[in-house]
Design a protein around this motif. Structure first.
Motif, PDB file in Angstrom:
ATOM      1  N   MET B 167      47.770  45.754  41.100  1.00  0.00           N
ATOM      2  CA  MET B 167      46.577  45.816  41.942  1.00  0.00           C
ATOM      3  C   MET B 167      45.986  44.431  42.207  1.00  0.00           C
ATOM      4  O   MET B 167      45.185  44.266  43.122  1.00  0.00           O
ATOM      5  CB  MET B 167      45.508  46.701  41.299  1.00  0.00           C
ATOM      6  N   ALA B 168      46.371  43.446  41.390  1.00  0.00           N
ATOM      7  CA  ALA B 168      45.801  42.110  41.560  1.00  0.00           C
ATOM      8  C   ALA B 168      46.624  41.268  42.530  1.00  0.00           C
ATOM      9  O   ALA B 168      46.224  40.154  42.865  1.00  0.00           O
ATOM     10  CB  ALA B 168      45.690  41.416  40.204  1.00  0.00           C
ATOM     11  N   LEU B 169      47.788  41.789  42.963  1.00  0.00           N
ATOM     12  CA  LEU B 169      48.669  40.965  43.809  1.00  0.00           C
ATOM     13  C   LEU B 169      47.979  40.443  45.074  1.00  0.00           C
ATOM     14  O   LEU B 169      48.089  39.249  45.371  1.00  0.00           O
ATOM     15  CB  LEU B 169      49.931  41.754  44.173  1.00  0.00           C
ATOM     16  N   PRO B 170      47.273  41.263  45.831  1.00  0.00           N
ATOM     17  CA  PRO B 170      46.690  40.727  47.077  1.00  0.00           C
ATOM     18  C   PRO B 170      45.747  39.556  46.834  1.00  0.00           C
ATOM     19  O   PRO B 170      45.892  38.502  47.471  1.00  0.00           O
ATOM     20  CB  PRO B 170      45.932  41.920  47.649  1.00  0.00           C
ATOM     21  N   ILE B 171      44.827  39.704  45.875  1.00  0.00           N
ATOM     22  CA  ILE B 171      43.826  38.658  45.698  1.00  0.00           C
ATOM     23  C   ILE B 171      44.460  37.407  45.083  1.00  0.00           C
ATOM     24  O   ILE B 171      44.165  36.289  45.497  1.00  0.00           O
ATOM     25  CB  ILE B 171      42.613  39.190  44.875  1.00  0.00           C
ATOM     26  N   VAL B 172      45.389  37.599  44.119  1.00  0.00           N
ATOM     27  CA  VAL B 172      46.061  36.437  43.534  1.00  0.00           C
ATOM     28  C   VAL B 172      46.874  35.726  44.618  1.00  0.00           C
ATOM     29  O   VAL B 172      46.873  34.495  44.719  1.00  0.00           O
ATOM     30  CB  VAL B 172      46.969  36.863  42.355  1.00  0.00           C
ATOM     31  N   MET B 216      45.314  29.651  38.450  1.00  0.00           N
ATOM     32  CA  MET B 216      44.622  30.469  39.455  1.00  0.00           C
ATOM     33  C   MET B 216      44.773  31.951  39.138  1.00  0.00           C
ATOM     34  O   MET B 216      43.809  32.720  39.222  1.00  0.00           O
ATOM     35  CB  MET B 216      45.191  30.182  40.851  1.00  0.00           C
ATOM     36  N   ALA B 217      45.971  32.346  38.735  1.00  0.00           N
ATOM     37  CA  ALA B 217      46.166  33.759  38.368  1.00  0.00           C
ATOM     38  C   ALA B 217      45.235  34.109  37.215  1.00  0.00           C
ATOM     39  O   ALA B 217      44.598  35.170  37.214  1.00  0.00           O
ATOM     40  CB  ALA B 217      47.614  33.995  37.975  1.00  0.00           C
ATOM     41  N   ALA B 218      45.111  33.188  36.237  1.00  0.00           N
ATOM     42  CA  ALA B 218      44.285  33.469  35.062  1.00  0.00           C
ATOM     43  C   ALA B 218      42.811  33.571  35.449  1.00  0.00           C
ATOM     44  O   ALA B 218      42.101  34.461  34.977  1.00  0.00           O
ATOM     45  CB  ALA B 218      44.484  32.387  34.016  1.00  0.00           C
ATOM     46  N   ILE B 219      42.356  32.670  36.315  1.00  0.00           N
ATOM     47  CA  ILE B 219      40.935  32.698  36.679  1.00  0.00           C
ATOM     48  C   ILE B 219      40.612  33.975  37.445  1.00  0.00           C
ATOM     49  O   ILE B 219      39.581  34.615  37.207  1.00  0.00           O
ATOM     50  CB  ILE B 219      40.579  31.437  37.504  1.00  0.00           C
ATOM     51  N   VAL B 220      41.502  34.358  38.362  1.00  0.00           N
ATOM     52  CA  VAL B 220      41.260  35.600  39.098  1.00  0.00           C
ATOM     53  C   VAL B 220      41.225  36.776  38.125  1.00  0.00           C
ATOM     54  O   VAL B 220      40.353  37.641  38.203  1.00  0.00           O
ATOM     55  CB  VAL B 220      42.349  35.815  40.172  1.00  0.00           C
ATOM     56  N   ARG B 224      38.413  39.492  37.352  1.00  0.00           N
ATOM     57  CA  ARG B 224      38.704  40.849  37.801  1.00  0.00           C
ATOM     58  C   ARG B 224      38.909  41.769  36.596  1.00  0.00           C
ATOM     59  O   ARG B 224      38.224  42.771  36.459  1.00  0.00           O
ATOM     60  CB  ARG B 224      39.992  40.791  38.633  1.00  0.00           C
ATOM     61  N   THR B 225      39.833  41.394  35.723  1.00  0.00           N
ATOM     62  CA  THR B 225      40.228  42.305  34.658  1.00  0.00           C
ATOM     63  C   THR B 225      39.386  42.101  33.398  1.00  0.00           C
ATOM     64  O   THR B 225      38.972  43.068  32.767  1.00  0.00           O
ATOM     65  CB  THR B 225      41.723  42.097  34.346  1.00  0.00           C
ATOM     66  N   GLY B 226      39.130  40.828  33.049  1.00  0.00           N
ATOM     67  CA  GLY B 226      38.328  40.569  31.849  1.00  0.00           C
ATOM     68  C   GLY B 226      36.967  41.234  31.946  1.00  0.00           C
ATOM     69  O   GLY B 226      36.518  41.908  31.015  1.00  0.00           O
ATOM     70  N   ALA B 351      32.042  38.017  29.324  1.00  0.00           N
ATOM     71  CA  ALA B 351      33.495  38.090  29.260  1.00  0.00           C
ATOM     72  C   ALA B 351      34.119  37.088  30.220  1.00  0.00           C
ATOM     73  O   ALA B 351      35.090  36.403  29.875  1.00  0.00           O
ATOM     74  CB  ALA B 351      33.962  39.499  29.594  1.00  0.00           C
ATOM     75  N   VAL B 352      33.560  36.966  31.430  1.00  0.00           N
ATOM     76  CA  VAL B 352      34.120  36.030  32.406  1.00  0.00           C
ATOM     77  C   VAL B 352      33.918  34.585  31.931  1.00  0.00           C
ATOM     78  O   VAL B 352      34.846  33.768  31.955  1.00  0.00           O
ATOM     79  CB  VAL B 352      33.469  36.240  33.792  1.00  0.00           C
ATOM     80  N   VAL B 353      32.701  34.302  31.465  1.00  0.00           N
ATOM     81  CA  VAL B 353      32.413  32.934  31.013  1.00  0.00           C
ATOM     82  C   VAL B 353      33.319  32.569  29.835  1.00  0.00           C
ATOM     83  O   VAL B 353      33.969  31.522  29.829  1.00  0.00           O
ATOM     84  CB  VAL B 353      30.922  32.805  30.617  1.00  0.00           C
ATOM     85  N   THR B 354      33.384  33.450  28.840  1.00  0.00           N
ATOM     86  CA  THR B 354      34.227  33.181  27.675  1.00  0.00           C
ATOM     87  C   THR B 354      35.689  33.059  28.091  1.00  0.00           C
ATOM     88  O   THR B 354      36.401  32.158  27.633  1.00  0.00           O
ATOM     89  CB  THR B 354      34.096  34.321  26.645  1.00  0.00           C
ATOM     90  N   GLY B 355      36.132  33.955  28.957  1.00  0.00           N
ATOM     91  CA  GLY B 355      37.519  33.938  29.404  1.00  0.00           C
ATOM     92  C   GLY B 355      37.870  32.607  30.049  1.00  0.00           C
ATOM     93  O   GLY B 355      38.867  31.964  29.678  1.00  0.00           O
ATOM     94  N   ILE B 356      37.055  32.156  30.989  1.00  0.00           N
ATOM     95  CA  ILE B 356      37.361  30.910  31.699  1.00  0.00           C
ATOM     96  C   ILE B 356      37.287  29.725  30.742  1.00  0.00           C
ATOM     97  O   ILE B 356      38.133  28.821  30.786  1.00  0.00           O
ATOM     98  CB  ILE B 356      36.415  30.755  32.915  1.00  0.00           C
ATOM     99  N   LEU B 357      36.300  29.743  29.858  1.00  0.00           N
ATOM    100  CA  LEU B 357      36.191  28.665  28.869  1.00  0.00           C
ATOM    101  C   LEU B 357      37.468  28.576  28.036  1.00  0.00           C
ATOM    102  O   LEU B 357      38.052  27.502  27.869  1.00  0.00           O
ATOM    103  CB  LEU B 357      34.977  28.922  27.976  1.00  0.00           C
ATOM    104  N   LEU B 358      37.921  29.722  27.520  1.00  0.00           N
ATOM    105  CA  LEU B 358      39.122  29.732  26.687  1.00  0.00           C
ATOM    106  C   LEU B 358      40.341  29.270  27.486  1.00  0.00           C
ATOM    107  O   LEU B 358      41.202  28.557  26.967  1.00  0.00           O
ATOM    108  CB  LEU B 358      39.368  31.142  26.124  1.00  0.00           C
TER     109      LEU B 358
END
Lengths: 265, 375
Positions: B167-172, B216-220, B224-226, B351-358
């Protein structure tokens, strides 16, 4: 709203109301009228459409057909401005209080006053103090909803519903999740509000104790009938209703229902 | 009784030493109504009589008026006589005169600096311990999983994989393509100065495969998922669904956290590869247009001179570990969430902030590590 105005129209008049979600019709041709300063119960088993009816009465869902009139003013056909005017004449207490969690109790009660009236700040604060005192929460204005117990949240929700001194207050399952004593106190509060301000009270509930304690009149809805199967004084209905479903609901017995379910395919 | 619909009024008349205030009309809180202080001004009569014989309908506004009169009479020590007012209105007004009971004070406002630093430090320490505990529990759960004892449902895991992967393919794809485009534009500014137009292929290829693709895949996915994991688990916690699992003796880690982390861990490498391809295509599209005019086959051949399998491997390794970190951050924040609507929202943000930081921190650790290893 004391004493009643000269023209004594019913506070709420519902005629031929049809409620449906999509194609699924929940209530068909529901009609009843609620007198001024009456404590009116909408009762019935789970899934009979009690809450649906309430949501249609307060305008959260547009009905498929029929009309709802408040003191003779048509609510369904009203223009946006008239509708807003009518909305101000009633308050709603939602099942779990529905207090805005980011605001203190005082701010919750003050918000309707702030948005809908021209009252000065000092007056608003006095009304907040008055309403909180009325529901027995004096001094709790600076508490956040998360810091209150379930019963206190309902009281605070009631204070907010009363903020604009509405002519009608709707209650959705006021005793849900409350212990018998807290629930009794809330019932007393409801009666007190009616006696003090002559407010019309409409309560959706299946709590028998509250029904016999408070109700001037009840209408009972039924899931299969998709409408009202009884209308009147709860005690008389309990002892003398021709419909066994009504007698059993109000007597807390279930033979006929069980038989019905047994014979169902 | 007055005409219905007459506005609220209060008339003051002074006779000898007695000020008589006559209230009448319909008192509505939503309509204009008289104010006691405005009415009295600075008059100080011997006594005041407040009568309500001409009163129509009334509500709290009248109670406020009476209570203001009472307070005024007390402060100025002037006798106040109330006549013909509804008893219920007097009772309401009396409520306002009662002193509210003293309640325990709730801590409010900003604490002083040392307190703030102290609480923050304690919070940080607690969070670190909390995260370490979750990592530990996940490791144990992993052990149970390999011994076949975990209540791990592949059905859930596959559903999560579909959600976070397919489901993430289009946006990624969209974001990777645009990143390829911007990289090619920015790079062309430099390489064209040296007449090395063709090196744009090397630059975009290397940057996308080693860094931007997985990143980029990780940030999206962090957004999205985190966030979705945190919101789902936070909601489940608020709804006591997690408690319901625990009382069944099912570990929420096995049942809820592991399928999500495994799904992200498995799907992230594929998403990174996909992101690599689309990013390279983005660069190729710009290189093929004015002013660079590099044909696609030439671009591709040039790129292969510098991008080799080890670059792709580093990207894939990073992507898999980003997947772990995003899943961990999302589930951790979700399990930590307050049991309220606001708590769930905060968990998703955290979750988004922690995710991107990590992601960023681990990316720089990888950069140093790969440099030392010479990959």
């Amino acid at each position: 709203m004391n004493p009643a105005p000269a023209i004594s129209l019913p506070a709420i008049e519902v005629a031929g109301l049809v409620c449906a979600y999509g194609d699924r019709v929940v209530l068909e041709k529901v009609s009843f009228a609620v007198k001024r300063a009456e404590i009116f119960f909408i009762i019935g088993g789970s899934g009979c459409g009690k809450s649906t009816l309430l949501r249609h009465l307060v305008g959260l869902h547009p009905p498929v057909g029929g009309s709802v009139k408040y003191s003779g003013h048509d609510f369904i056909a009203a223009s946006a401005a008239e509708r807003k005017e009518l909305l101000r004449t009633f308050g709603v207490l939602y099942q779990s209080g529905a207090l805005w969690s980011s605001m203190t109790v005082g701010e919750n009660v003050a918000l309707p006053l702030e948005l809908l009236t021209d009252l000065k700040r000092r007056e608003r604060e006095e009304i907040v103090a008055l309403k909180l005192a009325q529901v027995g929460l004096a001094g709790y204005a600076d508490y956040y909803p998360a810091e209150l117990s379930g019963g206190m949240k309902k009281r605070a929700g009631l204070a907010r519903a009363l903020a604009l001194d509405p002519a009608i207050v709707f209650f959705d399952e006021p005793s849900a999740g409350l212990d018998p004593i807290t629930s009794l106190k809330l019932d007393e509060l409801v009666r007190q509000i009616r006696d003090t301000l002559g407010t019309t009270i409409v309560i959706v509930s299946h709590e028998l104790a509250s029904i016999f304690d408070l109700a001037d009149r009840v209408v009972m809805l039924d899931r299969d009938a998709k409408g009202i199967i009884a209308d009147g004084d709860p005690r008389q209905l309990r002892d003398g209703s021709p419909d066994p479903r009504v007698r059993e609901f109000l007597n807390r017995r279930g033979e006929a229902v069980r038989q019905q379910e047994g014979s169902a395919p | 009784m007055s005409q219905p619909g007459a506005p609220a009024r209060a008339d003051a008349s002074l006779a000898v030493d007695t000020l008589t205030v006559q209230v009448g009309g319909d008192w509505r809180i939503t309509a204009p109504h008289p104010d006691w202080i405005d009415l009295i001004g600075d008059r100080l009569p011997g006594r005041v009589v407040l009568t309500g014989t001409e009163l129509g309908t009334w509500d709290s506004s009248l109670a406020l008026f009476i209570s203001a009169a009472r307070r005024w009479s007390e402060t100025n020590a002037i006798a106040l006589v109330l006549e013909g007012l509804p008893a219920e209105a007097l009772r309401l007004a009396a409520l306002l005169a009662e002193k509210p009971p003293a309640l325990p004070e709730q801590p409010r406002g900003l604490p002083n600096l040392p307190t703030a630093i102290g609480t923050e430090t304690v919070r940080l320490w607690r969070e670190t311990k909390d995260l370490a505990q979750l990592v530990g529990e996940c490791s144990f759960s992993m052990g149970r999983f390999f011994r076949g004892q975990a209540q791990f449902r592949w059905r859930d895991c596959l559903a999560e994989m579909q959600q976070c992967g397919a489901m993430a393919l289009p946006i990624v794809g969209l974001i990777s393509f645009l990143v390829g485009v911007t990289l090619a534009y920015t790079g062309s500014l430099v390489v064209r100065q040296y007449g090395g137009d063709i090196w744009i292929a090397d630059m975009v290829g290397l940057a996308v495969v080693r860094e931007m693709g997985p990143m980029m895949a990780a940030i999206v996915l962090a957004g999205r998922t985190g966030a979705a994991y945190a919101a789902t688990l936070g909601n489940m916690k608020a709804n006591e669904e997690i408690d319901a699992l625990s009382t069944l003796g099912v570990s929420p880690i096995d049942f809820l956290v592991m399928p999500r982390i495994v799904a992200l861990f498995c799907m992230m490498p594929f998403l990174a590869l996909y992101s690599d391809v689309v990013g390279i295509l983005g660069g190729m599209a710009i290189a093929g247009a004015q002013p660079l005019n590099i044909p696609a086959n030439l671009y591709f051949a040039e790129m292969q001179t510098i991008v080799d399998l080890s670059d792709i491997n580093t990207g894939v390794i990073k992507a898999a570990s980003f997947g772990l970190l995003i899943g961990l951050a999302g589930c951790w924040r979700g399990l930590q969430a307050d049991r309220s609507a606001a708590g769930v929202g905060q968990a998703a943000t955290a979750a988004v902030v922690t995710g991107i930081l990590l992601i960023i921190v681990s990316d720089s650790i990888f950069a140093v590590a790969f440099d030392i290893l010479g990959w």
